[in-house]
Design an enzyme around this catalytic site. Structure first.
Site, PDB file in Angstrom:
ATOM      1  CD  GLU A   1      12.983   4.678 -44.484  1.00  0.00           C
ATOM      2  OE1 GLU A   1      13.227   5.261 -43.420  1.00  0.00           O
ATOM      3  OE2 GLU A   1      11.856   4.200 -44.758  1.00  0.00           O
TER       4      GLU A   1
ATOM      5  CE  LYS B   1      11.802   8.076 -41.302  1.00  0.00           C
ATOM      6  NZ  LYS B   1      11.761   6.594 -41.302  1.00  0.00           N
TER       7      LYS B   1
ATOM      8  CB  CYS C   1       9.561   6.311 -44.758  1.00  0.00           C
ATOM      9  SG  CYS C   1       8.598   4.795 -44.486  1.00  0.00           S
TER      10      CYS C   1
END
Length: 275
Positions: free
Chosen positions: A47, A120, A162
Protein backbone atom coordinates in the site's frame (compact mmCIF):
# COMPACT_ATOMS: atom_id res chain seq x y z
CA UNK A 1 -4.07 -13.22 -19.56
CA UNK A 2 -2.66 -16.70 -20.09
CA UNK A 3 -4.29 -19.61 -18.29
CA UNK A 4 -3.08 -20.01 -14.71
CA UNK A 5 -0.54 -22.77 -14.13
CA UNK A 6 -0.98 -25.40 -11.42
CA UNK A 7 1.98 -23.94 -9.54
CA UNK A 8 3.31 -20.39 -9.58
CA UNK A 9 5.87 -18.36 -7.70
CA UNK A 10 4.62 -15.18 -6.12
CA UNK A 11 6.51 -12.36 -4.43
CA UNK A 12 5.53 -9.84 -1.76
CA UNK A 13 7.60 -6.65 -1.87
CA UNK A 14 8.37 -4.63 1.25
CA UNK A 15 9.28 -0.93 1.08
CA UNK A 16 9.75 2.20 3.18
CA UNK A 17 8.13 4.68 0.85
CA UNK A 18 8.52 8.44 1.21
CA UNK A 19 7.41 11.69 -0.38
CA UNK A 20 9.58 11.44 -3.53
CA UNK A 21 7.58 9.54 -6.16
CA UNK A 22 10.63 9.08 -8.39
CA UNK A 23 12.69 7.58 -5.59
CA UNK A 24 9.85 5.26 -4.60
CA UNK A 25 9.49 4.05 -8.17
CA UNK A 26 13.25 3.47 -8.37
CA UNK A 27 13.12 1.23 -5.28
CA UNK A 28 10.01 -0.56 -6.55
CA UNK A 29 11.69 -1.15 -9.91
CA UNK A 30 14.73 -2.70 -8.26
CA UNK A 31 12.59 -5.01 -6.15
CA UNK A 32 10.38 -6.00 -9.08
CA UNK A 33 13.48 -6.88 -11.11
CA UNK A 34 14.77 -8.94 -8.18
CA UNK A 35 11.48 -10.80 -7.93
CA UNK A 36 11.41 -11.49 -11.66
CA UNK A 37 15.01 -12.74 -11.66
CA UNK A 38 14.10 -15.11 -8.81
CA UNK A 39 11.34 -16.63 -10.93
CA UNK A 40 8.24 -14.83 -9.68
CA UNK A 41 5.27 -14.76 -12.03
CA UNK A 42 3.23 -12.41 -9.83
CA UNK A 43 4.54 -9.59 -7.60
CA UNK A 44 2.56 -7.61 -5.02
CA UNK A 45 3.66 -4.08 -4.07
CA UNK A 46 2.68 -2.56 -0.69
CA UNK A 47 0.00 0.00 0.00
CA UNK A 48 1.19 3.56 -0.77
CA UNK A 49 4.20 2.15 -2.63
CA UNK A 50 4.38 5.21 -4.87
CA UNK A 51 3.91 7.91 -2.24
CA UNK A 52 3.77 8.47 1.52
CA UNK A 53 3.75 12.20 2.08
CA UNK A 54 4.54 14.41 5.06
CA UNK A 55 0.89 15.44 5.42
CA UNK A 56 -2.19 13.34 4.72
CA UNK A 57 -3.51 15.78 2.12
CA UNK A 58 -0.27 15.72 0.10
CA UNK A 59 -1.64 12.79 -1.89
CA UNK A 60 -4.18 15.09 -3.53
CA UNK A 61 -1.44 17.06 -5.30
CA UNK A 62 0.28 14.04 -6.85
CA UNK A 63 -2.86 12.05 -7.77
CA UNK A 64 -2.94 10.94 -11.41
CA UNK A 65 -5.95 10.82 -13.73
CA UNK A 66 -7.21 7.32 -14.27
CA UNK A 67 -5.43 5.74 -17.22
CA UNK A 68 -2.26 7.83 -17.46
CA UNK A 69 0.56 9.29 -15.40
CA UNK A 70 4.10 8.44 -14.31
CA UNK A 71 3.09 5.74 -11.81
CA UNK A 72 0.68 4.01 -14.18
CA UNK A 73 3.23 4.18 -17.00
CA UNK A 74 5.86 2.74 -14.66
CA UNK A 75 3.69 -0.22 -13.67
CA UNK A 76 2.78 -0.99 -17.28
CA UNK A 77 6.38 -0.72 -18.45
CA UNK A 78 7.76 -2.85 -15.62
CA UNK A 79 5.16 -5.53 -16.18
CA UNK A 80 5.95 -5.68 -19.88
CA UNK A 81 9.74 -5.52 -19.61
CA UNK A 82 9.90 -8.08 -16.79
CA UNK A 83 7.08 -10.31 -18.15
CA UNK A 84 5.56 -10.06 -14.69
CA UNK A 85 2.00 -9.71 -13.43
CA UNK A 86 2.11 -6.77 -11.00
CA UNK A 87 -0.41 -5.99 -8.28
CA UNK A 88 0.35 -2.32 -7.79
CA UNK A 89 -0.22 -1.84 -4.05
CA UNK A 90 -2.06 1.47 -3.99
CA UNK A 91 -1.43 4.78 -5.68
CA UNK A 92 -3.57 7.96 -5.53
CA UNK A 93 -5.93 8.28 -8.49
CA UNK A 94 -7.95 11.46 -8.94
CA UNK A 95 -11.60 11.20 -7.93
CA UNK A 96 -14.57 13.48 -8.49
CA UNK A 97 -15.77 13.29 -4.88
CA UNK A 98 -14.91 16.64 -3.31
CA UNK A 99 -11.30 16.55 -4.43
CA UNK A 100 -10.57 13.34 -2.57
CA UNK A 101 -8.51 10.65 -4.26
CA UNK A 102 -9.01 6.91 -4.64
CA UNK A 103 -6.55 4.53 -2.99
CA UNK A 104 -6.39 2.46 -6.15
CA UNK A 105 -4.81 -0.96 -6.52
CA UNK A 106 -3.98 -1.35 -10.21
CA UNK A 107 -3.19 -4.75 -11.71
CA UNK A 108 -1.09 -5.15 -14.86
CA UNK A 109 -0.52 -8.29 -16.89
CA UNK A 110 2.83 -9.50 -18.18
CA UNK A 111 2.13 -7.79 -21.52
CA UNK A 112 1.78 -4.40 -19.81
CA UNK A 113 -1.98 -4.14 -20.18
CA UNK A 114 -4.04 -3.05 -17.19
CA UNK A 115 -6.26 -5.88 -16.04
CA UNK A 116 -8.11 -4.43 -13.07
CA UNK A 117 -8.56 -1.57 -10.65
CA UNK A 118 -9.74 -1.97 -7.08
CA UNK A 119 -10.41 1.06 -4.86
CA UNK A 120 -9.93 0.46 -1.13
CA UNK A 121 -13.39 0.01 0.38
CA UNK A 122 -12.79 0.20 4.13
CA UNK A 123 -11.07 3.41 5.22
CA UNK A 124 -8.91 3.68 8.34
CA UNK A 125 -10.72 6.26 10.51
CA UNK A 126 -9.50 5.27 13.98
CA UNK A 127 -7.81 6.32 17.19
CA UNK A 128 -5.18 3.77 18.24
CA UNK A 129 -6.08 2.52 21.74
CA UNK A 130 -3.63 3.65 24.41
CA UNK A 131 -1.67 5.97 22.12
CA UNK A 132 -1.90 9.54 20.83
CA UNK A 133 -2.12 8.26 17.29
CA UNK A 134 -5.11 8.95 15.04
CA UNK A 135 -5.95 8.39 11.37
CA UNK A 136 -8.78 9.76 9.21
CA UNK A 137 -8.32 8.33 5.73
CA UNK A 138 -11.79 9.41 4.65
CA UNK A 139 -10.76 13.08 4.87
CA UNK A 140 -8.72 12.70 1.68
CA UNK A 141 -9.68 9.29 0.24
CA UNK A 142 -12.97 8.38 -1.41
CA UNK A 143 -13.96 4.78 -0.61
CA UNK A 144 -14.46 2.13 -3.23
CA UNK A 145 -17.75 0.28 -3.51
CA UNK A 146 -17.16 -3.01 -5.29
CA UNK A 147 -15.07 -6.15 -4.73
CA UNK A 148 -12.78 -7.02 -7.63
CA UNK A 149 -11.42 -10.38 -8.77
CA UNK A 150 -8.91 -10.81 -11.56
CA UNK A 151 -7.40 -13.87 -13.32
CA UNK A 152 -3.60 -14.09 -12.90
CA UNK A 153 -0.91 -16.67 -13.67
CA UNK A 154 -1.26 -17.91 -10.06
CA UNK A 155 -5.05 -18.30 -10.18
CA UNK A 156 -8.10 -16.13 -9.53
CA UNK A 157 -7.07 -13.25 -7.28
CA UNK A 158 -9.30 -11.32 -4.91
CA UNK A 159 -8.04 -7.77 -4.31
CA UNK A 160 -8.02 -6.03 -0.94
CA UNK A 161 -6.03 -3.34 0.86
CA UNK A 162 -4.80 -3.19 4.47
CA UNK A 163 -7.77 -2.27 6.72
CA UNK A 164 -10.03 -4.40 4.50
CA UNK A 165 -8.56 -7.46 6.23
CA UNK A 166 -10.67 -6.73 9.33
CA UNK A 167 -13.88 -7.31 7.39
CA UNK A 168 -14.21 -11.04 6.69
CA UNK A 169 -17.42 -10.62 4.70
CA UNK A 170 -15.41 -9.08 1.85
CA UNK A 171 -13.13 -12.10 1.65
CA UNK A 172 -16.00 -14.57 2.01
CA UNK A 173 -17.78 -12.91 -0.90
CA UNK A 174 -14.65 -13.17 -3.08
CA UNK A 175 -14.07 -16.79 -2.06
CA UNK A 176 -17.67 -17.61 -2.97
CA UNK A 177 -16.99 -16.05 -6.38
CA UNK A 178 -14.05 -18.42 -6.90
CA UNK A 179 -11.02 -16.60 -5.46
CA UNK A 180 -8.01 -18.86 -4.95
CA UNK A 181 -5.82 -16.26 -3.29
CA UNK A 182 -5.98 -12.75 -1.89
CA UNK A 183 -3.52 -9.86 -2.10
CA UNK A 184 -3.35 -7.53 0.91
CA UNK A 185 -0.99 -4.59 0.25
CA UNK A 186 -0.67 -2.80 3.56
CA UNK A 187 0.82 -0.01 5.66
CA UNK A 188 -0.07 -1.33 9.12
CA UNK A 189 0.64 0.66 12.27
CA UNK A 190 3.14 -0.84 14.70
CA UNK A 191 0.72 -1.26 17.66
CA UNK A 192 -1.99 -2.93 15.58
CA UNK A 193 0.61 -4.93 13.69
CA UNK A 194 2.00 -6.42 16.88
CA UNK A 195 -1.50 -7.25 18.08
CA UNK A 196 -3.34 -8.41 14.97
CA UNK A 197 -1.34 -8.56 11.71
CA UNK A 198 -0.45 -12.24 11.46
CA UNK A 199 -3.61 -13.40 13.22
CA UNK A 200 -5.93 -11.61 10.81
CA UNK A 201 -4.05 -12.72 7.71
CA UNK A 202 -3.98 -16.35 8.78
CA UNK A 203 -7.67 -16.19 9.69
CA UNK A 204 -8.62 -14.91 6.24
CA UNK A 205 -6.58 -17.76 4.71
CA UNK A 206 -8.00 -20.50 6.93
CA UNK A 207 -11.68 -19.59 6.77
CA UNK A 208 -11.62 -19.30 2.97
CA UNK A 209 -9.07 -22.04 2.18
CA UNK A 210 -7.20 -19.40 0.17
CA UNK A 211 -3.60 -18.26 -0.09
CA UNK A 212 -2.92 -14.75 1.24
CA UNK A 213 -0.10 -12.50 -0.01
CA UNK A 214 0.48 -9.47 2.22
CA UNK A 215 3.05 -6.91 1.03
CA UNK A 216 3.81 -4.31 3.68
CA UNK A 217 5.38 -0.95 4.34
CA UNK A 218 8.10 -1.05 7.00
CA UNK A 219 9.98 1.55 9.04
CA UNK A 220 9.76 5.27 9.70
CA UNK A 221 8.34 7.58 7.03
CA UNK A 222 8.74 11.35 6.42
CA UNK A 223 5.55 12.13 8.38
CA UNK A 224 7.02 10.41 11.44
CA UNK A 225 4.62 7.50 11.02
CA UNK A 226 6.11 4.07 11.67
CA UNK A 227 4.81 0.99 9.86
CA UNK A 228 5.03 -2.62 10.98
CA UNK A 229 6.42 -4.55 8.01
CA UNK A 230 6.49 -8.36 8.33
CA UNK A 231 5.34 -9.11 4.78
CA UNK A 232 3.81 -12.59 4.71
CA UNK A 233 2.68 -15.29 2.31
CA UNK A 234 0.22 -17.69 3.94
CA UNK A 235 -1.15 -20.91 2.46
CA UNK A 236 -4.77 -22.10 2.38
CA UNK A 237 -4.27 -24.08 5.64
CA UNK A 238 -2.94 -21.06 7.52
CA UNK A 239 0.75 -21.95 7.36
CA UNK A 240 3.16 -19.03 6.95
CA UNK A 241 5.20 -20.03 3.88
CA UNK A 242 7.56 -17.05 3.89
CA UNK A 243 8.01 -13.70 5.56
CA UNK A 244 10.21 -10.61 5.65
CA UNK A 245 10.08 -9.17 9.18
CA UNK A 246 11.93 -5.91 8.48
CA UNK A 247 13.80 -3.91 5.88
CA UNK A 248 13.24 -3.34 2.20
CA UNK A 249 13.20 -6.47 0.06
CA UNK A 250 11.13 -9.39 -1.20
CA UNK A 251 9.74 -12.61 0.17
CA UNK A 252 8.57 -15.40 -2.11
CA UNK A 253 6.61 -18.64 -2.04
CA UNK A 254 4.99 -21.07 -4.45
CA UNK A 255 1.25 -21.39 -4.89
CA UNK A 256 0.13 -24.98 -5.53
CA UNK A 257 -3.40 -24.89 -6.91
CA UNK A 258 -3.67 -28.68 -7.21
CA UNK A 259 -2.90 -29.19 -3.51
CA UNK A 260 -5.30 -26.39 -2.64
CA UNK A 261 -8.16 -27.93 -4.64
CA UNK A 262 -7.47 -31.35 -3.16
CA UNK A 263 -7.74 -29.92 0.35
CA UNK A 264 -10.94 -28.06 -0.55
CA UNK A 265 -12.47 -31.36 -1.70
CA UNK A 266 -11.32 -33.32 1.35
CA UNK A 267 -12.19 -30.55 3.82
CA UNK A 268 -15.26 -28.94 2.18
CA UNK A 269 -15.90 -26.21 4.73
CA UNK A 270 -16.74 -23.72 2.00
CA UNK A 271 -19.66 -25.93 0.93
CA UNK A 272 -20.93 -26.28 4.50
CA UNK A 273 -21.96 -22.65 4.88
CA UNK A 274 -25.50 -22.28 6.25
CA UNK A 275 -26.02 -18.60 7.02
Amino acid sequence: MARASTTAKIAALQMTSGADVGENLSVAGRLLAEASAAGAQVAVLPENFSFMGVRDNDKRAIAEPDGDGPVQQFLSRQARELSLCIIGGTTPIASQQGGRVAAACLVYGADGRRLARYDKIHLFDVDIPGREESYRESAHIAPGAHPVLVPTPAGLLGLSVCYDMRFPELFRLMAAAGAEYFSVPSAFTVPTGRAHWETLLRARAIENLCYVVAAAQWGRHPSGRETYGDSLIVDYWGNVLSRLPSGSGITMAEIDRVAQQKTRLEFPALRHRVL
